[in-house]
Design a protein around this motif. Structure first.
Motif, PDB file in Angstrom:
ATOM      1  N   MET A   1       0.872  -1.171   0.000  1.00 52.04           N
ATOM      2  CA  MET A   1       0.000   0.000   0.000  1.00 52.04           C
ATOM      3  C   MET A   1       0.906   1.216   0.000  1.00 52.04           C
ATOM      4  SD  MET A   1      -2.957  -0.903   2.797  1.00 52.04           S
ATOM      5  CE  MET A   1      -1.797  -1.256   4.140  1.00 52.04           C
ATOM      6  N   SER A   2       0.703   2.118  -0.954  1.00 46.15           N
ATOM      7  CA  SER A   2       1.520   3.329  -1.036  1.00 46.15           C
ATOM      8  C   SER A   2       0.609   4.541  -1.041  1.00 46.15           C
ATOM      9  CB  SER A   2       2.364   3.324  -2.306  1.00 46.15           C
ATOM     10  OG  SER A   2       3.306   2.276  -2.265  1.00 46.15           O
ATOM     11  N   PHE A   3       1.024   5.564  -0.314  1.00 41.92           N
ATOM     12  CA  PHE A   3       0.231   6.780  -0.208  1.00 41.92           C
ATOM     13  C   PHE A   3       1.137   7.992  -0.379  1.00 41.92           C
ATOM     14  CE2 PHE A   3      -1.685   3.486   2.382  1.00 41.92           C
ATOM     15  CZ  PHE A   3      -2.965   3.447   1.865  1.00 41.92           C
ATOM     16  N   ASP A   4       0.664   8.947  -1.166  1.00 36.54           N
ATOM     17  CA  ASP A   4       1.363  10.196  -1.399  1.00 36.54           C
ATOM     18  C   ASP A   4       0.684  11.257  -0.545  1.00 36.54           C
ATOM     19  OD1 ASP A   4       2.833  12.285  -2.436  1.00 36.54           O
ATOM     20  OD2 ASP A   4       1.656  12.417  -4.278  1.00 36.54           O
ATOM     21  N   CYS A   5       1.425  11.868   0.368  1.00 37.52           N
ATOM     22  CA  CYS A   5       0.888  12.885   1.272  1.00 37.52           C
ATOM     23  C   CYS A   5       1.560  14.213   0.936  1.00 37.52           C
ATOM     24  CB  CYS A   5       1.151  12.496   2.722  1.00 37.52           C
ATOM     25  SG  CYS A   5       0.438  10.907   3.189  1.00 37.52           S
ATOM     26  N   PRO A   6       0.897  15.076   0.136  1.00 35.77           N
ATOM     27  CA  PRO A   6       1.519  16.332  -0.292  1.00 35.77           C
ATOM     28  C   PRO A   6       1.894  17.271   0.848  1.00 35.77           C
ATOM     29  CG  PRO A   6      -0.462  15.865  -1.561  1.00 35.77           C
ATOM     30  CD  PRO A   6      -0.409  14.876  -0.455  1.00 35.77           C
ATOM     31  N   SER A   7       1.140  17.247   1.932  1.00 32.71           N
ATOM     32  CA  SER A   7       1.436  18.079   3.108  1.00 32.71           C
ATOM     33  C   SER A   7       1.283  17.180   4.332  1.00 32.71           C
ATOM     34  CB  SER A   7       0.469  19.266   3.159  1.00 32.71           C
ATOM     35  OG  SER A   7       0.731  20.045   4.303  1.00 32.71           O
ATOM     36  N   PHE A   8       2.320  16.407   4.595  1.00 30.02           N
ATOM     37  CA  PHE A   8       2.265  15.344   5.600  1.00 30.02           C
ATOM     38  C   PHE A   8       1.791  15.853   6.961  1.00 30.02           C
ATOM     39  CE2 PHE A   8       4.430  12.620   8.808  1.00 30.02           C
ATOM     40  CZ  PHE A   8       3.766  11.438   8.519  1.00 30.02           C
ATOM     41  N   SER A   9       0.902  15.070   7.558  1.00 25.12           N
ATOM     42  CA  SER A   9       0.463  15.327   8.928  1.00 25.12           C
ATOM     43  C   SER A   9       0.475  13.993   9.669  1.00 25.12           C
ATOM     44  CB  SER A   9      -0.935  15.956   8.957  1.00 25.12           C
ATOM     45  OG  SER A   9      -1.880  15.112   8.334  1.00 25.12           O
ATOM     46  N   VAL A  10       0.612  14.067  10.974  1.00 28.19           N
ATOM     47  CA  VAL A  10       0.643  12.843  11.776  1.00 28.19           C
ATOM     48  C   VAL A  10       0.147  13.179  13.175  1.00 28.19           C
ATOM     49  CG1 VAL A  10       3.063  13.143  12.470  1.00 28.19           C
ATOM     50  CG2 VAL A  10       2.070  10.850  12.430  1.00 28.19           C
TER      51      VAL A  10
ATOM     52  N   ASP B   1      -4.353   7.506  21.729  1.00 24.10           N
ATOM     53  CA  ASP B   1      -4.234   6.544  22.842  1.00 24.10           C
ATOM     54  C   ASP B   1      -2.784   6.181  23.162  1.00 24.10           C
ATOM     55  OD1 ASP B   1      -7.028   6.493  23.007  1.00 24.10           O
ATOM     56  OD2 ASP B   1      -7.140   4.868  21.540  1.00 24.10           O
ATOM     57  N   GLU B   2      -1.859   7.092  22.886  1.00 19.29           N
ATOM     58  CA  GLU B   2      -0.442   6.923  23.180  1.00 19.29           C
ATOM     59  C   GLU B   2       0.216   5.717  22.512  1.00 19.29           C
ATOM     60  OE1 GLU B   2       0.556   7.407  27.319  1.00 19.29           O
ATOM     61  OE2 GLU B   2      -1.091   8.818  27.592  1.00 19.29           O
ATOM     62  N   VAL B   3      -0.453   5.131  21.518  1.00 22.05           N
ATOM     63  CA  VAL B   3       0.134   3.971  20.854  1.00 22.05           C
ATOM     64  C   VAL B   3      -0.132   3.959  19.343  1.00 22.05           C
ATOM     65  CG1 VAL B   3      -1.822   2.428  21.275  1.00 22.05           C
ATOM     66  CG2 VAL B   3       0.466   1.471  21.038  1.00 22.05           C
ATOM     67  N   LEU B   4      -1.276   4.464  18.887  1.00 24.66           N
ATOM     68  CA  LEU B   4      -1.619   4.427  17.469  1.00 24.66           C
ATOM     69  C   LEU B   4      -1.102   5.671  16.763  1.00 24.66           C
ATOM     70  CD1 LEU B   4      -5.339   3.262  17.459  1.00 24.66           C
ATOM     71  CD2 LEU B   4      -3.313   1.912  16.932  1.00 24.66           C
ATOM     72  N   ILE B   5      -0.333   5.475  15.709  1.00 23.25           N
ATOM     73  CA  ILE B   5       0.132   6.578  14.883  1.00 23.25           C
ATOM     74  C   ILE B   5      -0.808   6.675  13.687  1.00 23.25           C
ATOM     75  CG2 ILE B   5       2.016   7.449  13.449  1.00 23.25           C
ATOM     76  CD1 ILE B   5       3.949   6.011  15.365  1.00 23.25           C
ATOM     77  N   VAL B   6      -1.360   7.872  13.469  1.00 22.71           N
ATOM     78  CA  VAL B   6      -2.328   8.107  12.396  1.00 22.71           C
ATOM     79  C   VAL B   6      -1.730   9.113  11.413  1.00 22.71           C
ATOM     80  CG1 VAL B   6      -4.674   8.856  11.833  1.00 22.71           C
ATOM     81  CG2 VAL B   6      -4.229   7.699  14.017  1.00 22.71           C
ATOM     82  N   PRO B   7      -1.257   8.631  10.247  1.00 20.16           N
ATOM     83  CA  PRO B   7      -0.685   9.541   9.256  1.00 20.16           C
ATOM     84  C   PRO B   7      -1.774  10.131   8.362  1.00 20.16           C
ATOM     85  CG  PRO B   7      -0.471   7.301   8.474  1.00 20.16           C
ATOM     86  CD  PRO B   7      -1.128   7.236   9.842  1.00 20.16           C
TER      87      PRO B   7
ATOM     88  N   ARG C   1       6.323  17.228   9.336  1.00 20.03           N
ATOM     89  CA  ARG C   1       4.972  17.748   9.070  1.00 20.03           C
ATOM     90  C   ARG C   1       5.046  18.862   8.035  1.00 20.03           C
ATOM     91  NH1 ARG C   1       3.557  17.343  15.159  1.00 20.03           N
ATOM     92  NH2 ARG C   1       2.037  15.646  15.138  1.00 20.03           N
ATOM     93  N   GLY C   2       4.059  18.862   7.141  1.00 20.85           N
ATOM     94  CA  GLY C   2       3.968  19.912   6.127  1.00 20.85           C
ATOM     95  C   GLY C   2       4.774  19.647   4.866  1.00 20.85           C
ATOM     96  N   LYS C   3       5.650  18.667   4.889  1.00 22.39           N
ATOM     97  CA  LYS C   3       6.452  18.326   3.711  1.00 22.39           C
ATOM     98  C   LYS C   3       5.734  17.261   2.887  1.00 22.39           C
ATOM     99  CE  LYS C   3      10.853  19.135   6.036  1.00 22.39           C
ATOM    100  NZ  LYS C   3      12.115  18.516   6.456  1.00 22.39           N
ATOM    101  N   ALA C   4       6.111  17.139   1.635  1.00 22.49           N
ATOM    102  CA  ALA C   4       5.612  16.052   0.805  1.00 22.49           C
ATOM    103  C   ALA C   4       6.234  14.757   1.310  1.00 22.49           C
ATOM    104  CB  ALA C   4       5.976  16.270  -0.652  1.00 22.49           C
ATOM    105  N   MET C   5       5.395  13.758   1.550  1.00 26.14           N
ATOM    106  CA  MET C   5       5.869  12.493   2.120  1.00 26.14           C
ATOM    107  C   MET C   5       5.245  11.333   1.352  1.00 26.14           C
ATOM    108  SD  MET C   5       7.518  11.078   4.891  1.00 26.14           S
ATOM    109  CE  MET C   5       7.408  12.185   6.277  1.00 26.14           C
ATOM    110  N   SER C   6       6.027  10.318   1.132  1.00 24.70           N
ATOM    111  CA  SER C   6       5.545   9.076   0.528  1.00 24.70           C
ATOM    112  C   SER C   6       5.621   7.992   1.593  1.00 24.70           C
ATOM    113  CB  SER C   6       6.423   8.711  -0.676  1.00 24.70           C
ATOM    114  OG  SER C   6       6.066   7.429  -1.149  1.00 24.70           O
TER     115      SER C   6
END
Length: 133
Positions: free
Chosen positions: A30-39, A43-49, A122-127
């Motif tokens: 699974m590949s995702f292009d995030c033009p303005s990366f946020s994360v 619950d102190e364990v799940l990372i949500v990009p 954050r805010g950068k283009a991220m793949s």
């Protein structure tokens, strides 16, 4: 559609080419292009990009009839500006939120500093590429 709406839409995450395994295996990539990366972290364990403060919704993987086929152990490769930020094992799952219409991509990382590392971009283009392990 005004300029502000177009800018908002262009910041949303986009699914890139994906390869599917057989019905009995995990989704292979699974590949995702995030033009303005946020994360964010839940619950102190799940990372949500996401991108532009939009999470990666399950609707970006429409060819998967059962999201359980896209849940499990993957290697995450995060890249920005031509550099790989990380390549680490993660557990992918599809979280729910009562305020959101669709399930969203989240993962659990085994590297405690991963959220901090991703937050610096954050805010950068991220793949983001998740490859079944």
């Amino acid at each position: 559609m005004n300029h502000e709406q177009i800018a908002t839409i262009s910041n949303r995450p986009k699914a890139l080419a994906t390869a599917i395994g057989s019905r009995d295996t995990l989704l292979q990539t699974m590949s995702f292009d995030c033009p303005s990366f946020s994360v964010m972290m839940e619950d102190e364990v799940l990372i949500v990009p996401g991108s532009g403060n939009y999470p990666i919704f399950s609707t970006l993987v429409p060819h998967v009839s059962d999201l359980d086929d896209a849940t499990g152990e993957y290697f995450l490769r995060a890249s920005t500006e031509g550099s790989t930020i990380c390549k680490l094992p993660v557990t992918v799952l599809w979280a729910t939120d009562d305020l959101l219409p669709d399930r969203l991509l989240a993962f659990i990382a085994y590297e405690p500093k991963l959220f901090e590392t991703l937050s610096m971009h954050r805010g950068k283009a991220m793949s983001l590429t998740f490859t079944a392990s």
